[in-house]
Design a protein around this motif. Structure first.
Motif, PDB file in Angstrom:
ATOM      1  N   GLU B  33       0.828  -1.195   0.000  1.00 11.86           N
ATOM      2  CA  GLU B  33       0.000   0.000   0.000  1.00 11.86           C
ATOM      3  C   GLU B  33       0.869   1.254   0.000  1.00 11.86           C
ATOM      4  OE1 GLU B  33      -2.195   0.931   3.579  1.00 11.86           O
ATOM      5  OE2 GLU B  33      -4.001   1.302   2.401  1.00 11.86           O
ATOM      6  N   GLY B  34       0.501   2.197  -0.820  1.00 13.84           N
ATOM      7  CA  GLY B  34       1.236   3.456  -0.866  1.00 13.84           C
ATOM      8  C   GLY B  34       2.411   3.458  -1.820  1.00 13.84           C
ATOM      9  N   GLU B  35       2.705   2.303  -2.398  1.00 17.51           N
ATOM     10  CA  GLU B  35       3.837   2.236  -3.329  1.00 17.51           C
ATOM     11  C   GLU B  35       3.331   2.183  -4.766  1.00 17.51           C
ATOM     12  OE1 GLU B  35       6.946  -0.441  -2.441  1.00 17.51           O
ATOM     13  OE2 GLU B  35       6.903  -0.053  -0.282  1.00 17.51           O
ATOM     14  N   SER B  36       4.078   2.861  -5.643  1.00 17.49           N
ATOM     15  CA  SER B  36       3.669   2.914  -7.054  1.00 17.49           C
ATOM     16  C   SER B  36       4.084   1.653  -7.803  1.00 17.49           C
ATOM     17  CB  SER B  36       4.313   4.116  -7.748  1.00 17.49           C
ATOM     18  OG  SER B  36       4.075   5.278  -7.012  1.00 17.49           O
ATOM     19  N   TYR B  37       5.232   1.107  -7.393  1.00 17.91           N
ATOM     20  CA  TYR B  37       5.756  -0.060  -8.101  1.00 17.91           C
ATOM     21  C   TYR B  37       5.494  -1.326  -7.300  1.00 17.91           C
ATOM     22  CZ  TYR B  37       8.520   2.683 -11.491  1.00 17.91           C
ATOM     23  OH  TYR B  37       8.923   3.508 -12.505  1.00 17.91           O
ATOM     24  N   SER B  38       5.190  -2.391  -8.020  1.00 21.33           N
ATOM     25  CA  SER B  38       5.082  -3.687  -7.369  1.00 21.33           C
ATOM     26  C   SER B  38       6.483  -4.211  -7.054  1.00 21.33           C
ATOM     27  CB  SER B  38       4.370  -4.677  -8.309  1.00 21.33           C
ATOM     28  OG  SER B  38       5.196  -4.954  -9.432  1.00 21.33           O
ATOM     29  N   GLU B  39       6.557  -5.255  -6.251  1.00 21.10           N
ATOM     30  CA  GLU B  39       7.858  -5.827  -5.874  1.00 21.10           C
ATOM     31  C   GLU B  39       8.602  -6.374  -7.085  1.00 21.10           C
ATOM     32  OE1 GLU B  39       9.272  -5.742  -2.489  1.00 21.10           O
ATOM     33  OE2 GLU B  39       7.800  -4.167  -2.852  1.00 21.10           O
ATOM     34  N   PHE B  40       7.893  -7.022  -7.996  1.00 17.81           N
ATOM     35  CA  PHE B  40       8.547  -7.581  -9.185  1.00 17.81           C
ATOM     36  C   PHE B  40       9.061  -6.460 -10.087  1.00 17.81           C
ATOM     37  CE2 PHE B  40       9.916 -10.532 -12.109  1.00 17.81           C
ATOM     38  CZ  PHE B  40       9.163 -10.684 -13.266  1.00 17.81           C
ATOM     39  N   GLN B  41       8.271  -5.423 -10.196  1.00 16.51           N
ATOM     40  CA  GLN B  41       8.662  -4.260 -10.985  1.00 16.51           C
ATOM     41  C   GLN B  41       9.929  -3.635 -10.398  1.00 16.51           C
ATOM     42  OE1 GLN B  41       5.180  -1.858 -11.392  1.00 16.51           O
ATOM     43  NE2 GLN B  41       5.935  -0.698 -13.124  1.00 16.51           N
ATOM     44  N   LYS B  42       9.968  -3.502  -9.070  1.00 21.17           N
ATOM     45  CA  LYS B  42      11.149  -2.930  -8.407  1.00 21.17           C
ATOM     46  C   LYS B  42      12.368  -3.803  -8.665  1.00 21.17           C
ATOM     47  CE  LYS B  42       9.055  -2.113  -4.278  1.00 21.17           C
ATOM     48  NZ  LYS B  42       9.066  -1.810  -2.830  1.00 21.17           N
ATOM     49  N   PHE B  43      12.194  -5.123  -8.620  1.00 17.95           N
ATOM     50  CA  PHE B  43      13.296  -6.051  -8.879  1.00 17.95           C
ATOM     51  C   PHE B  43      13.859  -5.822 -10.279  1.00 17.95           C
ATOM     52  CE2 PHE B  43      15.768  -9.857  -8.647  1.00 17.95           C
ATOM     53  CZ  PHE B  43      15.632 -10.520  -9.863  1.00 17.95           C
ATOM     54  N   ILE B  44      12.971  -5.664 -11.249  1.00 14.94           N
ATOM     55  CA  ILE B  44      13.403  -5.456 -12.635  1.00 14.94           C
ATOM     56  C   ILE B  44      14.146  -4.128 -12.770  1.00 14.94           C
ATOM     57  CG2 ILE B  44      12.584  -5.040 -14.993  1.00 14.94           C
ATOM     58  CD1 ILE B  44      10.302  -7.046 -14.424  1.00 14.94           C
ATOM     59  N   VAL B  45      13.571  -3.072 -12.229  1.00 11.32           N
ATOM     60  CA  VAL B  45      14.177  -1.749 -12.354  1.00 11.32           C
ATOM     61  C   VAL B  45      15.546  -1.704 -11.670  1.00 11.32           C
ATOM     62  CG1 VAL B  45      13.948   0.657 -11.598  1.00 11.32           C
ATOM     63  CG2 VAL B  45      11.991  -0.518 -12.615  1.00 11.32           C
ATOM     64  N   GLU B  46      15.628  -2.292 -10.478  1.00 11.40           N
ATOM     65  CA  GLU B  46      16.874  -2.212  -9.702  1.00 11.40           C
ATOM     66  C   GLU B  46      18.026  -2.958 -10.364  1.00 11.40           C
ATOM     67  OE1 GLU B  46      16.324  -3.048  -5.564  1.00 11.40           O
ATOM     68  OE2 GLU B  46      18.477  -3.199  -5.175  1.00 11.40           O
ATOM     69  N   HIS B  47      17.737  -4.017 -11.098  1.00  8.64           N
ATOM     70  CA  HIS B  47      18.811  -4.854 -11.625  1.00  8.64           C
ATOM     71  C   HIS B  47      18.980  -4.769 -13.132  1.00  8.64           C
ATOM     72  CE1 HIS B  47      17.671  -6.585  -7.686  1.00  8.64           C
ATOM     73  NE2 HIS B  47      18.978  -6.599  -7.547  1.00  8.64           N
ATOM     74  N   SER B  48      18.323  -3.803 -13.746  1.00 15.38           N
ATOM     75  CA  SER B  48      18.340  -3.730 -15.211  1.00 15.38           C
ATOM     76  C   SER B  48      19.646  -3.133 -15.751  1.00 15.38           C
ATOM     77  CB  SER B  48      17.159  -2.921 -15.728  1.00 15.38           C
ATOM     78  OG  SER B  48      17.209  -1.625 -15.185  1.00 15.38           O
ATOM     79  N   ASP B  49      20.459  -2.529 -14.890  1.00 16.06           N
ATOM     80  CA  ASP B  49      21.741  -1.984 -15.366  1.00 16.06           C
ATOM     81  C   ASP B  49      22.903  -2.935 -15.049  1.00 16.06           C
ATOM     82  OD1 ASP B  49      20.795   1.456 -14.690  1.00 16.06           O
ATOM     83  OD2 ASP B  49      20.696   0.266 -16.523  1.00 16.06           O
ATOM     84  N   ALA B  50      23.260  -2.995 -13.763  1.00 17.93           N
ATOM     85  CA  ALA B  50      24.445  -3.764 -13.373  1.00 17.93           C
ATOM     86  C   ALA B  50      24.293  -5.264 -13.569  1.00 17.93           C
ATOM     87  CB  ALA B  50      24.782  -3.470 -11.917  1.00 17.93           C
ATOM     88  N   TYR B  51      23.074  -5.779 -13.502  1.00 17.47           N
ATOM     89  CA  TYR B  51      22.860  -7.226 -13.620  1.00 17.47           C
ATOM     90  C   TYR B  51      21.934  -7.550 -14.787  1.00 17.47           C
ATOM     91  CZ  TYR B  51      25.223  -7.693  -9.177  1.00 17.47           C
ATOM     92  OH  TYR B  51      26.168  -7.662  -8.180  1.00 17.47           O
ATOM     93  N   SER B  52      22.064  -6.790 -15.872  1.00 24.91           N
ATOM     94  CA  SER B  52      21.091  -6.915 -16.957  1.00 24.91           C
ATOM     95  C   SER B  52      21.083  -8.313 -17.576  1.00 24.91           C
ATOM     96  CB  SER B  52      21.338  -5.868 -18.038  1.00 24.91           C
ATOM     97  OG  SER B  52      22.620  -6.031 -18.590  1.00 24.91           O
ATOM     98  N   LYS B  53      22.262  -8.925 -17.764  1.00 24.27           N
ATOM     99  CA  LYS B  53      22.291 -10.250 -18.393  1.00 24.27           C
ATOM    100  C   LYS B  53      21.578 -11.273 -17.504  1.00 24.27           C
ATOM    101  CE  LYS B  53      25.032 -13.938 -20.323  1.00 24.27           C
ATOM    102  NZ  LYS B  53      26.336 -14.522 -20.638  1.00 24.27           N
ATOM    103  N   ASP B  54      21.896 -11.213 -16.201  1.00 21.66           N
ATOM    104  CA  ASP B  54      21.275 -12.167 -15.273  1.00 21.66           C
ATOM    105  C   ASP B  54      19.763 -11.938 -15.189  1.00 21.66           C
ATOM    106  OD1 ASP B  54      24.076 -11.538 -13.073  1.00 21.66           O
ATOM    107  OD2 ASP B  54      23.893 -12.930 -14.746  1.00 21.66           O
ATOM    108  N   LEU B  55      19.369 -10.683 -15.143  1.00 20.27           N
ATOM    109  CA  LEU B  55      17.943 -10.350 -15.103  1.00 20.27           C
ATOM    110  C   LEU B  55      17.243 -10.884 -16.347  1.00 20.27           C
ATOM    111  CD1 LEU B  55      15.467  -8.783 -13.948  1.00 20.27           C
ATOM    112  CD2 LEU B  55      16.272  -6.812 -15.266  1.00 20.27           C
ATOM    113  N   ASN B  56      17.871 -10.689 -17.505  1.00 13.97           N
ATOM    114  CA  ASN B  56      17.258 -11.135 -18.758  1.00 13.97           C
ATOM    115  C   ASN B  56      17.119 -12.652 -18.830  1.00 13.97           C
ATOM    116  OD1 ASN B  56      16.681  -8.660 -20.022  1.00 13.97           O
ATOM    117  ND2 ASN B  56      18.814  -8.408 -20.614  1.00 13.97           N
TER     118      ASN B  56
END
Lengths: 89, 167
Positions: B33-56
């Motif tokens: 409640e009160g958050e704009s991003y879901s937990e999965f969305q936050k996981f994607i956003v947080e790791h899309s730079d430094a861990y992009s290959k692993d995230l993909n």
């Protein structure tokens, strides 16, 4: 997909084609191995023992993202008498 | 149209949001409640730079499950306790972990995750928090299913739009 949240659509669209292909291959091999073991009524434990591998290693093979070598694919295929992969000629 | 199920906890209110629905499986996530991003969305956003290959790799694996195989148990590593459905979607070549609740072979609820640099997730405060949240979610789902306030219908969770759950 029937319904997809926009953030997920965007994330999937950003996956480089080579990564997608790599994962499709590794999961395909994993799924094929699982199907063969099921057809032969062989448990992971029995398969591991027969191959001289640990259960942990077989779990990794079946986990979907294992980076199989051709050597491992060949050994598994030869042992089971079934091709894990086929080459289009 | 995306479905949402609202429930409350002693510590926080959260809802379950649909991420994707296919003929093979349904993917959900959790949004506090009160958050704009879901937990999965936050996981994607947080790791899309430094861990992009692993995230993909993780995202590709989930896509395969949605399109082809379903959310099979052998793709996941058990985490949490034996009695709960909390698990991790690991990849061999990386320490990046996505924590989830695997409801059954057709339904997965993706939480958050991160890089596991310790032997156990409990030793990492952030990862431990993510797992605890999912353990509470798993318990809440089981209670709601038993009461009949939510139901599993094929590859989706049904029954309670805009309804609060109290833990």
């Amino acid at each position: 997909m029937n319904r997809v949240a926009p953030f997920f659509t965007e994330a999937l669209a950003n996956i480089p084609p080579d990564i997608k292909k790599q994962v499709d291959l590794s999961m395909g091999v994993s799924d094929r191995l699982a199907d063969i073991l099921k057809q032969k009524n062989m448990t992971q434990k029995d398969f591991a023992k027969a191959m001289g591998k640990t259960q942990a290693e077989v779990c990794r093979w079946l986990g979907g993202t294992h980076n199989f070598t051709f050597s491992t694919i060949a050994k598994i295929s030869a042992f089971l008498g079934e091709d894990l992969i086929t080459i289009v000629k | 149209m995306h479905k949402e199920i609202l429930y409350t906890t002693n510590m926080a209110k959260a809802r379950i949001q649909e991420v994707a629905q296919t003929d093979k499986a349904g993917l959900f996530t959790i949004c506090f409640e009160g958050e704009s991003y879901s937990e999965f969305q936050k996981f994607i956003v947080e790791h899309s730079d430094a861990y992009s290959k692993d995230l993909n790799i993780i995202l590709s694996a989930i896509q395969h499950m949605l399109n082809t195989s379903g959310m099979l148990e052998r793709y996941f590593r058990p985490e949490g306790k034996m009695s709960d459905g909390v698990c991790a979607l690991p990849i061999e070549t990386s320490k990046l972990r996505l924590y989830c609740v695997r409801v059954n072979d057709n339904i997965l609820i993706a939480g958050n995750g991160g890089v596991k640099n310790t032997a156990r997730y409990e030793q990492n405060e952030k990862l431990n928090g993510y797992v605890i949240s999912l353990q509470k979610l798993d318990k809440a789902i089981k209670v709601a299913l038993k009461k009949g306030t939510i139901t599993i219908e094929g590859k989706t969770i049904e029954g309670i739009d805009n309804k609060n759950f109290d833990l």
